[in-house]
Write a protein that holds these residues in place. Structure first.
Motif, PDB file in Angstrom:
ATOM      1  N   VAL A  60       0.996  -1.381  -0.034  1.00 46.06           N
ATOM      2  CA  VAL A  60      -0.167  -0.098   0.074  1.00 46.06           C
ATOM      3  C   VAL A  60       1.309   1.073   0.283  1.00 46.06           C
ATOM      4  N   SER A  61       0.184   2.308  -0.361  1.00 41.76           N
ATOM      5  CA  SER A  61       1.263   3.614  -0.380  1.00 41.76           C
ATOM      6  C   SER A  61       1.131   4.452   1.303  1.00 41.76           C
ATOM      7  N   LEU A  62       1.730   5.206   1.437  1.00 36.94           N
ATOM      8  CA  LEU A  62       1.574   6.068   2.098  1.00 36.94           C
ATOM      9  C   LEU A  62       0.296   7.306   2.269  1.00 36.94           C
ATOM     10  N   PHE A  63       0.198   6.996   1.347  1.00 42.51           N
ATOM     11  CA  PHE A  63      -1.339   7.979   0.581  1.00 42.51           C
ATOM     12  C   PHE A  63      -2.461   7.167   1.258  1.00 42.51           C
ATOM     13  N   LEU A  82      -0.361   5.578  18.101  1.00 43.51           N
ATOM     14  CA  LEU A  82      -0.093   6.618  17.122  1.00 43.51           C
ATOM     15  C   LEU A  82       0.041   5.276  16.176  1.00 43.51           C
ATOM     16  N   SER A  83      -0.421   5.883  14.429  1.00 44.11           N
ATOM     17  CA  SER A  83      -1.320   5.364  13.602  1.00 44.11           C
ATOM     18  C   SER A  83       0.276   4.795  12.723  1.00 44.11           C
ATOM     19  N   HIS A  84      -0.077   3.833  11.590  1.00 49.98           N
ATOM     20  CA  HIS A  84       1.046   3.150  11.252  1.00 49.98           C
ATOM     21  C   HIS A  84       1.801   4.357  10.428  1.00 49.98           C
ATOM     22  N   GLN A  85       0.726   5.523  10.035  1.00 48.14           N
ATOM     23  CA  GLN A  85       1.525   6.481   8.435  1.00 48.14           C
ATOM     24  C   GLN A  85       1.782   7.763   9.992  1.00 48.14           C
ATOM     25  N   GLU A  86       2.012   7.425  11.384  1.00 48.26           N
ATOM     26  CA  GLU A  86       2.592   8.596  11.858  1.00 48.26           C
ATOM     27  C   GLU A  86       3.961   7.658  12.345  1.00 48.26           C
ATOM     28  N   ASN A 103      18.776  11.888   0.452  1.00 44.93           N
ATOM     29  CA  ASN A 103      17.682  11.813  -0.933  1.00 44.93           C
ATOM     30  C   ASN A 103      17.249  10.457  -0.482  1.00 44.93           C
ATOM     31  N   LEU A 104      16.006  10.398  -0.264  1.00 46.49           N
ATOM     32  CA  LEU A 104      15.613   8.667   0.791  1.00 46.49           C
ATOM     33  C   LEU A 104      14.305   8.587  -0.689  1.00 46.49           C
ATOM     34  N   ASP A 105      14.556   7.269  -0.549  1.00 47.90           N
ATOM     35  CA  ASP A 105      13.492   6.633  -1.431  1.00 47.90           C
ATOM     36  C   ASP A 105      12.012   6.333  -0.755  1.00 47.90           C
ATOM     37  N   THR A 106      11.330   6.477  -2.115  1.00 42.69           N
ATOM     38  CA  THR A 106       9.459   6.819  -1.428  1.00 42.69           C
ATOM     39  C   THR A 106       9.630   4.929  -0.279  1.00 42.69           C
ATOM     40  N   PRO A 107       9.143   5.755   0.693  1.00 41.60           N
ATOM     41  CA  PRO A 107       8.867   4.210   1.963  1.00 41.60           C
ATOM     42  C   PRO A 107       7.990   3.615   0.652  1.00 41.60           C
TER      43      PRO A 107
END
Length: 353
Positions: A60-63, A82-86, A103-107
């Protein structure tokens, strides 16, 4: 705040630079609602061909987590968890503080055990007739990784990329009680980009972080990152190349690993811990012959580095809540076996005898 680990960075021109001598990190404020572009870029296609964990997970995506999932609460006081997204966004903030120029890759996010629900207005509607806005859901278990692609090293032709991530399992919380400290698993290590296997050792892993807020969580993440010695981890993995298993040695280990879980408790207590089960061991045996990158050579020999990657490859079939512990155990076991090849007095020699 300092980081005393030394990493190796290889840029596109194949130049290598050591850095990390007690770097001073400026404080960075945490605004979770506004971490939209924290130096992220899309991962290369090779990453998505092989996820870092498979088992019963889906990507799944962070969105999706932020916009499509409800957040569980502690039922006795209705305090929010505390949610997964947090968790993920707090990790992004911590990484940004420790590596401000990277720079970081997208999670990459994997979830399992979906918990479904419905809105109050849909109380008496048949499941097949529910509208999309009347459905609710969240995922009980979640694992994520964030790669730092600018920090890499190569072992035996395998590119390793610095990787940071964590695991959250709501089933470890007592959501039927009042809000208390919540539990998280967090790690920093390397990912083998040939197979996307994670390489995690004890120093880079915290099996239980207890936190009441995301600020508390971030502080403990920073402690894990600061305490991680990347050079030592890399050197230990490189040393695995110096030892090899013959076909007989490999078969002996596979056989003893199958016996391990059935040993009497007193005998088992005297041996090193092996967390991989029969399913994992079967996968290792199959891949000894069939894996494209880490199979035996023409003589039937296999280096401990290749053996280690067969173990981490089999670990991809672990469930989210046991994945990191087994990954660390695979590293310890491989290192122990390499020591047993030159020292028969170590208790790992049981697997070779």
């Amino acid at each position: 705040m300092h980081i005393n680990s030394s990493f190796t960075e290889s840029n596109s021109e194949n130049r290598s630079t050591n850095f990390g001598e007690d770097r001073q990190v400026s404080p960075v404020p945490v605004f979770l609602n506004y971490i939209e572009d924290p130096g992220l870029h899309e991962s290369s296609n090779i990453i998505h061909k092989s996820p870092f964990i498979e088992a019963n997970t889906e990507e799944v995506s962070l969105f999706h987590l932020k916009e499509k999932c409800v957040i569980p609460v502690f039922t006795k006081d209705n305090e929010i968890t505390l949610s997964h997204q947090e968790f993920i966004e707090t990790a992004l903030s911590a990484i940004g503080k420790m590596f401000p120029n990277e720079n970081l890759d997208t999670p990459e996010i994997r979830v399992s055990h979906q918990i479904k629900g419905r809105t109050p207005d849909a109380l008496h509607i048949a499941a097949k007739d529910l509208e999309e806005h009347q459905r609710t859901s969240y995922f009980e278990r979640m694992a994520f990784i964030i790669r730092v692609p600018g920090i890499t090293e190569t072992i035996n032709g395998n590119k390793l990329s610095l990787t940071i991530g964590g695991v959250r399992s709501y089933n470890l919380e007592n959501l039927y009680n009042k809000k208390t400290y919540e539990k998280f698993k967090f790690f920093i290590g390397f990912q083998n980009m040939v197979c996307c296997n994670l390489c995690v050792n004890t120093d880079g892993f915290q099996s239980e972080i207890r936190a009441m807020s995301y600020l508390d969580l971030e502080d403990k993440m920073l402690q894990v990152i600061q305490g991680y010695n990347a050079n030592q981890h890399l050197n230990t993995m490189k040393n695995l190349l110096e030892y090899s298993l013959s076909e007989r040695d490999f078969a002996q280990i596979i056989g003893k690993a199958r016996l391990y879980n059935y040993l009497p408790k007193k005998e088992k207590a005297l041996l090193p811990e092996l967390l991989l089960n029969d399913g994992h061991i079967n996968t290792v045996a199959k891949d000894y012959y069939q894996d494209e990158s880490f199979c035996r050579n023409a003589n039937g020999d296999i280096s401990i580095w290749e053996f280690y990657n067969l173990l981490t490859g089999s670990n991809k079939t672990s469930y989210v809540d046991t994945f990191l512990e087994r990954g660390v155990n695979a590293f310890n076991f491989s290192e122990g076996v390499s020591n047993a090849l030159s020292d028969s007095s170590t208790n790992y020699s049981w697997f070779l005898s």
